[in-house]
Design a protein around this motif. Structure first.
Motif, PDB file in Angstrom:
ATOM      1  N   GLN A  25      11.737   7.073 -36.167  1.00 32.13           N
ATOM      2  CA  GLN A  25      11.458   6.682 -34.784  1.00 32.13           C
ATOM      3  C   GLN A  25      10.208   5.801 -34.711  1.00 32.13           C
ATOM      4  O   GLN A  25      10.167   4.840 -33.936  1.00 32.13           O
ATOM      5  CB  GLN A  25      11.292   7.927 -33.903  1.00 32.13           C
ATOM      6  N   ALA A  26       9.223   6.093 -35.526  1.00 33.80           N
ATOM      7  CA  ALA A  26       8.017   5.268 -35.555  1.00 33.80           C
ATOM      8  C   ALA A  26       8.350   3.854 -36.032  1.00 33.80           C
ATOM      9  O   ALA A  26       7.854   2.861 -35.473  1.00 33.80           O
ATOM     10  CB  ALA A  26       6.959   5.897 -36.453  1.00 33.80           C
ATOM     11  N   ARG A  27       9.200   3.743 -37.040  1.00 35.25           N
ATOM     12  CA  ARG A  27       9.631   2.420 -37.512  1.00 35.25           C
ATOM     13  C   ARG A  27      10.420   1.676 -36.441  1.00 35.25           C
ATOM     14  O   ARG A  27      10.266   0.470 -36.258  1.00 35.25           O
ATOM     15  CB  ARG A  27      10.459   2.553 -38.791  1.00 35.25           C
ATOM     16  N   GLN A  28      11.257   2.419 -35.713  1.00 36.89           N
ATOM     17  CA  GLN A  28      12.022   1.795 -34.631  1.00 36.89           C
ATOM     18  C   GLN A  28      11.086   1.274 -33.552  1.00 36.89           C
ATOM     19  O   GLN A  28      11.289   0.183 -33.010  1.00 36.89           O
ATOM     20  CB  GLN A  28      13.018   2.810 -34.025  1.00 36.89           C
ATOM     21  N   ILE A  29      10.048   2.026 -33.240  1.00 33.21           N
ATOM     22  CA  ILE A  29       9.073   1.593 -32.233  1.00 33.21           C
ATOM     23  C   ILE A  29       8.343   0.340 -32.716  1.00 33.21           C
ATOM     24  O   ILE A  29       8.147  -0.608 -31.945  1.00 33.21           O
ATOM     25  CB  ILE A  29       8.088   2.741 -31.918  1.00 33.21           C
ATOM     26  N   ASP A  30       7.971   0.315 -34.000  1.00 30.73           N
ATOM     27  CA  ASP A  30       7.317  -0.871 -34.550  1.00 30.73           C
ATOM     28  C   ASP A  30       8.230  -2.087 -34.477  1.00 30.73           C
ATOM     29  O   ASP A  30       7.790  -3.196 -34.141  1.00 30.73           O
ATOM     30  CB  ASP A  30       6.889  -0.624 -36.006  1.00 30.73           C
ATOM     31  N   LEU A  31       9.506  -1.886 -34.791  1.00 29.97           N
ATOM     32  CA  LEU A  31      10.461  -2.993 -34.700  1.00 29.97           C
ATOM     33  C   LEU A  31      10.591  -3.499 -33.262  1.00 29.97           C
ATOM     34  O   LEU A  31      10.652  -4.714 -33.019  1.00 29.97           O
ATOM     35  CB  LEU A  31      11.829  -2.561 -35.228  1.00 29.97           C
ATOM     36  N   GLU A  32      10.597  -2.592 -32.314  1.00 28.55           N
ATOM     37  CA  GLU A  32      10.686  -2.997 -30.905  1.00 28.55           C
ATOM     38  C   GLU A  32       9.440  -3.766 -30.488  1.00 28.55           C
ATOM     39  O   GLU A  32       9.522  -4.748 -29.748  1.00 28.55           O
ATOM     40  CB  GLU A  32      10.891  -1.768 -29.999  1.00 28.55           C
ATOM     41  N   LYS A  33       8.289  -3.341 -30.983  1.00 28.93           N
ATOM     42  CA  LYS A  33       7.047  -4.064 -30.683  1.00 28.93           C
ATOM     43  C   LYS A  33       7.107  -5.474 -31.254  1.00 28.93           C
ATOM     44  O   LYS A  33       6.690  -6.440 -30.608  1.00 28.93           O
ATOM     45  CB  LYS A  33       5.841  -3.318 -31.254  1.00 28.93           C
ATOM     46  N   GLN A  34       7.624  -5.600 -32.462  1.00 29.40           N
ATOM     47  CA  GLN A  34       7.749  -6.915 -33.075  1.00 29.40           C
ATOM     48  C   GLN A  34       8.723  -7.789 -32.298  1.00 29.40           C
ATOM     49  O   GLN A  34       8.495  -8.981 -32.111  1.00 29.40           O
ATOM     50  CB  GLN A  34       8.189  -6.775 -34.529  1.00 29.40           C
ATOM     51  N   LYS A  35       9.818  -7.197 -31.829  1.00 25.64           N
ATOM     52  CA  LYS A  35      10.784  -7.953 -31.029  1.00 25.64           C
ATOM     53  C   LYS A  35      10.141  -8.448 -29.746  1.00 25.64           C
ATOM     54  O   LYS A  35      10.358  -9.580 -29.322  1.00 25.64           O
ATOM     55  CB  LYS A  35      12.003  -7.092 -30.704  1.00 25.64           C
TER      56      LYS A  35
END
Length: 180
Positions: free
Chosen positions: A38-48
């Motif tokens: 979930q933390a990686r998913q949040i980081d990916l969303e931030k990058q998007k």
């Protein structure tokens, strides 16, 4: 027999307690993996989101550049005409230049020759040739003169600048930017 039964009961308790620790460890590791995911998913969303912001900023810059280009095009469409008048009674080759925005006709003994020229902006070919020739000549002079590269660069720069100016001036004359 009682001691054997007691040893068996204790060993069963120990084995079941060890299994519970393993189950707890696997469930905690699974929970940790889920949290990491979930933390990686949040980081990916931030990058998007950051990419989208950059895209929006790029579009804004592109729009502002398009507006500037449109304004330049509008300014360039407003052509300034240069009309040269010559007095036919004079024997000298003097010419009188006037600026006319609507191309009005002249009166009296003067006649319009009909030459029009648009004013060009930016560097002339002579200026570009001078800069390119100077830099190229200086580089070539520094490379060729191995004993004294500074002097070679100065001499090469002067020679290259003069050559570049001559060539650029000829191009300006061909294009009509400079009259002979």
């Amino acid at each position: 027999m009682k001691s054997l039964f007691l040893i068996g009961a204790v060993s069963v308790l120990l084995l079941t307690s060890c299994n519970k620790d393993e189950k707890l460890q696997t469930t905690t590791s699974l929970e940790q993996q889920k949290l990491d995911y979930q933390a990686r998913q949040i980081d990916l969303e931030k990058q998007k989101l950051a990419i989208e912001k950059e895209k929006i900023n790029f579009e804004k810059q592109k729009d502002s550049l398009n507006k500037v280009n449109e304004e330049r095009a509008k300014k360039q469409t407003q052509v300034k005409e240069r009309v040269v008048y010559r007095n036919s009674s004079r024997s000298s080759s003097g010419s009188y230049a006037g600026t006319s925005s609507s191309g009005s006709s002249s009166s009296g003994t003067s006649s319009s020759t009909g030459t029009t020229a648009t004013q060009k902006k930016g560097w002339s070919s002579a200026a570009k040739g001078t800069v390119i020739g100077t830099v190229g000549g200086a580089a070539a002079g520094a490379i060729i003169s191995k004993k004294n590269p500074g002097l070679g660069a100065v001499i090469g720069g002067i020679a290259g600048g003069a050559t570049g100016y001559t060539i650029g001036r000829a191009e300006d004359r061909k294009s009509g930017r400079v009259q002979k």
